[in-house]
Design a protein around this motif. Sequence first.
Motif, PDB file in Angstrom:
ATOM      1  N   GLU A  44       0.823  -1.209   0.000  1.00 21.14           N
ATOM      2  CA  GLU A  44       0.000   0.000   0.000  1.00 21.14           C
ATOM      3  C   GLU A  44       0.862   1.266   0.000  1.00 21.14           C
ATOM      4  N   ILE A  45       1.957   1.235   0.731  1.00 27.20           N
ATOM      5  CA  ILE A  45       2.847   2.397   0.772  1.00 27.20           C
ATOM      6  C   ILE A  45       3.503   2.611  -0.585  1.00 27.20           C
ATOM      7  N   PHE A  46       3.981   1.541  -1.205  1.00 25.64           N
ATOM      8  CA  PHE A  46       4.577   1.673  -2.538  1.00 25.64           C
ATOM      9  C   PHE A  46       3.543   2.181  -3.542  1.00 25.64           C
ATOM     10  N   ALA A  47       2.306   1.702  -3.389  1.00 23.57           N
ATOM     11  CA  ALA A  47       1.242   2.156  -4.297  1.00 23.57           C
ATOM     12  C   ALA A  47       0.950   3.644  -4.112  1.00 23.57           C
ATOM     13  N   TYR A  48       0.936   4.109  -2.866  1.00 23.87           N
ATOM     14  CA  TYR A  48       0.752   5.544  -2.579  1.00 23.87           C
ATOM     15  C   TYR A  48       1.779   6.368  -3.353  1.00 23.87           C
ATOM     16  N   VAL A  49       3.052   5.947  -3.263  1.00 23.91           N
ATOM     17  CA  VAL A  49       4.129   6.702  -3.914  1.00 23.91           C
ATOM     18  C   VAL A  49       3.981   6.654  -5.434  1.00 23.91           C
ATOM     19  N   GLU A  50       3.717   5.471  -5.960  1.00 21.12           N
ATOM     20  CA  GLU A  50       3.586   5.331  -7.413  1.00 21.12           C
ATOM     21  C   GLU A  50       2.417   6.149  -7.951  1.00 21.12           C
ATOM     22  N   GLN A  51       1.276   6.084  -7.267  1.00 23.28           N
ATOM     23  CA  GLN A  51       0.103   6.839  -7.721  1.00 23.28           C
ATOM     24  C   GLN A  51       0.343   8.350  -7.648  1.00 23.28           C
ATOM     25  N   THR A  52       1.020   8.774  -6.606  1.00 20.89           N
ATOM     26  CA  THR A  52       1.284  10.206  -6.425  1.00 20.89           C
ATOM     27  C   THR A  52       2.175  10.753  -7.537  1.00 20.89           C
ATOM     28  N   LEU A  53       3.121   9.948  -7.994  1.00 26.90           N
ATOM     29  CA  LEU A  53       4.110  10.427  -8.966  1.00 26.90           C
ATOM     30  C   LEU A  53       3.809  10.003 -10.397  1.00 26.90           C
ATOM     31  N   ALA A  54       2.765   9.231 -10.579  1.00 22.18           N
ATOM     32  CA  ALA A  54       2.456   8.679 -11.906  1.00 22.18           C
ATOM     33  C   ALA A  54       2.290   9.799 -12.939  1.00 22.18           C
ATOM     34  N   GLY A  55       3.003   9.658 -14.046  1.00 27.80           N
ATOM     35  CA  GLY A  55       2.854  10.576 -15.172  1.00 27.80           C
ATOM     36  C   GLY A  55       3.565  11.910 -15.015  1.00 27.80           C
ATOM     37  N   ILE A  56       4.211  12.185 -13.916  1.00 31.82           N
ATOM     38  CA  ILE A  56       4.890  13.473 -13.698  1.00 31.82           C
ATOM     39  C   ILE A  56       6.290  13.404 -14.298  1.00 31.82           C
ATOM     40  N   GLU A  57       6.561  14.291 -15.229  1.00 30.71           N
ATOM     41  CA  GLU A  57       7.881  14.335 -15.860  1.00 30.71           C
ATOM     42  C   GLU A  57       8.674  15.566 -15.440  1.00 30.71           C
ATOM     43  N   ASP A  58       7.990  16.594 -14.977  1.00 33.95           N
ATOM     44  CA  ASP A  58       8.665  17.812 -14.534  1.00 33.95           C
ATOM     45  C   ASP A  58       9.290  17.586 -13.155  1.00 33.95           C
ATOM     46  N   GLU A  59      10.578  17.870 -13.050  1.00 34.96           N
ATOM     47  CA  GLU A  59      11.308  17.583 -11.821  1.00 34.96           C
ATOM     48  C   GLU A  59      10.775  18.364 -10.624  1.00 34.96           C
ATOM     49  N   ILE A  60      10.506  19.638 -10.808  1.00 37.43           N
ATOM     50  CA  ILE A  60      10.020  20.467  -9.696  1.00 37.43           C
ATOM     51  C   ILE A  60       8.683  19.953  -9.193  1.00 37.43           C
ATOM     52  N   GLN A  61       7.793  19.602 -10.137  1.00 40.38           N
ATOM     53  CA  GLN A  61       6.484  19.092  -9.744  1.00 40.38           C
ATOM     54  C   GLN A  61       6.605  17.730  -9.056  1.00 40.38           C
ATOM     55  N   TRP A  62       7.524  16.901  -9.557  1.00 36.66           N
ATOM     56  CA  TRP A  62       7.756  15.568  -8.973  1.00 36.66           C
ATOM     57  C   TRP A  62       8.211  15.719  -7.517  1.00 36.66           C
ATOM     58  N   MET A  63       9.171  16.607  -7.294  1.00 39.72           N
ATOM     59  CA  MET A  63       9.679  16.822  -5.940  1.00 39.72           C
ATOM     60  C   MET A  63       8.587  17.406  -5.036  1.00 39.72           C
TER      61      MET A  63
END
Length: 914
Positions: A44-63
């Motif tokens: 569930e924790i790994f899924a939280y992280v993956e879902q939160t960052l899915a599709g984000i390519e911009d570094e500032i937005q990712w961080m």
Amino acid sequence: MNHDQLQKTLHASQYAEQVLAQYAEQLQQDDQDHPFHQTLSSAEIFAYVEQTLAGIEDEIQWMRQLRILRARLMFRWIWQDANQQTTVPQLTRELSDFADACICAAKAFALPALLAKYGEPMGYDGQVQDLIVIGMGKLGAQELNLSSDIDLIFAFDEQGETNGRKCIEVQQFCILWGQKLIYLLDHMTAEGFVFRVDMRLRPWGDGSALAISHVALEKYLIQHGREWERYAWIKARVITGEKGDSLMEMTRPFVFRRYVDYSAFEAMREMKQMIEREVARRNIHDDIKLGAGGIREIEFIVQVFQLIHGGSKLELQDRTCLTSLEHIGAVGLLEPHVVSDLEDAYLFLRRVEHAIQALNDQQTQALPVEPALRQRMVETLGYATWDEFLDVLNPKRDKVSLQFKNLIRENEFDQHDADSTELEQRLFAVLDDDAQNLIHEFWHGHAIKKLPAKAVERLKAFWPPLIAAILQAEQPQVALLRLMPLIESVMRRTVYLVMLIENKGALQRLVKMAEVSPWICEELTHYPVLLDEFLSMDFELPRRADLEASMRYQLLRIELDQVEDLMRVLRLFKKSHVLAVAASDVLAESPLMKVSDALTDIAEVCVEATLHLAYEIVAQKHGYPVTQDGQRCSIDQKGFIVIGYGKLGGIELGYGSDLDLVFIHYLDEQADTDGRKSISGFEFALRVAQKFMSLMTTQTLDGRAYEIDTRLRPSGEAGVLVTSLKAYEQYQMKSAWLWEHQALVRARSIAGDLGLRQQFEQLRCEILTQKRDEGEVQTEVLKMRQKMKDHLGSSKEQKKDGIFHLKQDAGGIVDIEFMAQYMVLAWSGTKPDLAHFSDNVRILEDAARLDCLPSQDAQALIQAYLSERAESHRLALANKNMQVQAAQWRDTREIVCKLWQRLIDPSAQALDSE
């Protein structure tokens, strides 16, 4: 959100108040999707992280998004901790899982830009290299607290270069990769950070390369690894990275010595003293991690037991503190009530640590000073006042502090003279005058007078336990006389005396072995370094895989041009492991066949390692040769093998056995090697054999590895040292005497090129399974046997005096060996399975299985053979020759002689007519 629980959360944490103010809507949604009182699984924790960052390519937005997720999850964890909806192990595991998920996500996000610029990082082995991320400390143990930083080490498997338009080394690629990973997690933005990253635990620390190869890490640990690094690597864990598991496997021998590691005592004492000095100097009593009775002291207690005993008790190799503490109790290293006290204190202190850090999301374990913060914290923990909290905290810390002080205490070197005098009086009562004079001269001699005061003090402390152990022996005087030279040889190296005082069991075993085997005492006296191994032995026979790993580990730290160091490793490896086998033989009464197997394994590992070294030394200077098939040789495909004959080939080595070896190659003798100083293939093979002999047999301060006999090669001493397989075949088929085929029965390929070894085994089988005239075989075998008896057997006078040479006289070991060899030569033409094995026992078993010999006779010969060989081992350990009392062996000899008469020599004389 539950109002009461929310209020408790906000009361516990000013940081939670800030998070709620910023992300109220998201937190409300989080509670609906997965209520705050429920724990999270790793998935569930790994899924939280993956879902939160899915599709984000911009570094500032990712961080930004990852930092917001971190704040939301921190709110959840503070909620659970404040409302007692989780446990310390569960919470620390979830925090660690989140760190793992963030590291994996950052590693993946950082890669595409590097690939676009430099291409894939390719190792010299042709494989794409991966960044291996190793978690150390609390992250490695999956014990992160609410505001932990994370300790990392970056590694990769194989050096090489990238394959892009701009080419850089694999190491530089991994350094850039690691730097970006750190930046993505550690950099402070408007939303804060994800984790502070600490890289100081890497080899050489700050200022060194950020990423290290597998080989470089292994060399560092072997050559430069310090005791505190062993301590740190206990908790190491691979978080992500191809081949990370093999890298971690490589580190285990560095961390955990194979046996009980008494050498760690002194280093652990120094670390303990350093901790105590730091507490006193910094006055950090209010720090529940670093202060007296704090978390660090509990962890240190656990890890000391892990370092010292983890090699022999594998269950102590767990990374987590609580699990290891349970195991320490289970194996009896700590009393159950002590384990319970330490577990209770650890869980309490970790909860206090979380309460401290929840206040302001700060990396601190210091109890708060401001009254308002103190009150918020103690109320979160369930106490009404600060004093009430301290009334619980302080007794727990006191219990921890007591155990810490009791841990690996300095030994008291002030033994009472009265105790020593009483023991000496008891000892003198069982000694003769010579032995008493020896003790008197020892204590009043020049050697003692020249010792430093500290050495004399330790020797005096060692003397009473030594006497006590000797008095328990069946033959105290024998044990004492054999041990005195050893004591004299080590009394300046007082660490050995300390270890023997520390380890009463080892001292008792040393006395028992001295009583049984003067040979063992002499080995230890001549080579005191072997005591390191002896003191930590578990007295189990070594396994082949462990021997190979140990040899590889020891040789890895030495360059090929350091020939003296290479020879020292070979000699001490052989001596220490043979000593271990002897100890197992004497103390654990290991079966003869297993003892011989172990001694043979030791020799084979030495031969394999020496061949590799000799081959690489010659290749480094002259380049690699070409095989007869036109293939260029390599480290793995050498085109060169070593054949073991005699006891080595027959898997029947004893303690003093030399090695009968033959060298065979499959090289193009005319083709040159590919080095700058090229030589012919024949010259290459010859130099490898010569270098092999030099590495093995040169007399050094550490003795020889093995005596080697090469006279069984084609044409004997008149023949060349190394022969091509084709020349060997022609000789065996056309020129060899029958006795040379008889020797081939006990031949076996033991080292070198696998394909060539298989070819040799096929050739051996073809030679042995030729059809032979049984009468001719009988005649030749009998002729050879008579020569041996005449030259090596007992004289007529000795026989009259009732002497029997266990090996060479009628009814001895050689008679049984010759019968087995006769069966192979005479009968394998029609029964080819007889030629399969090279050892006598299995040849005799096959003879019975194939109806060549009655089963009863085969078993009788096997039992006689094992009895006589077991006695030969006992005599070797006792430094005695092979001559024994004939009367004690009459029944065994009669069995052997009757079968010899039936099989080979009907005219043989009876024993009584000798």
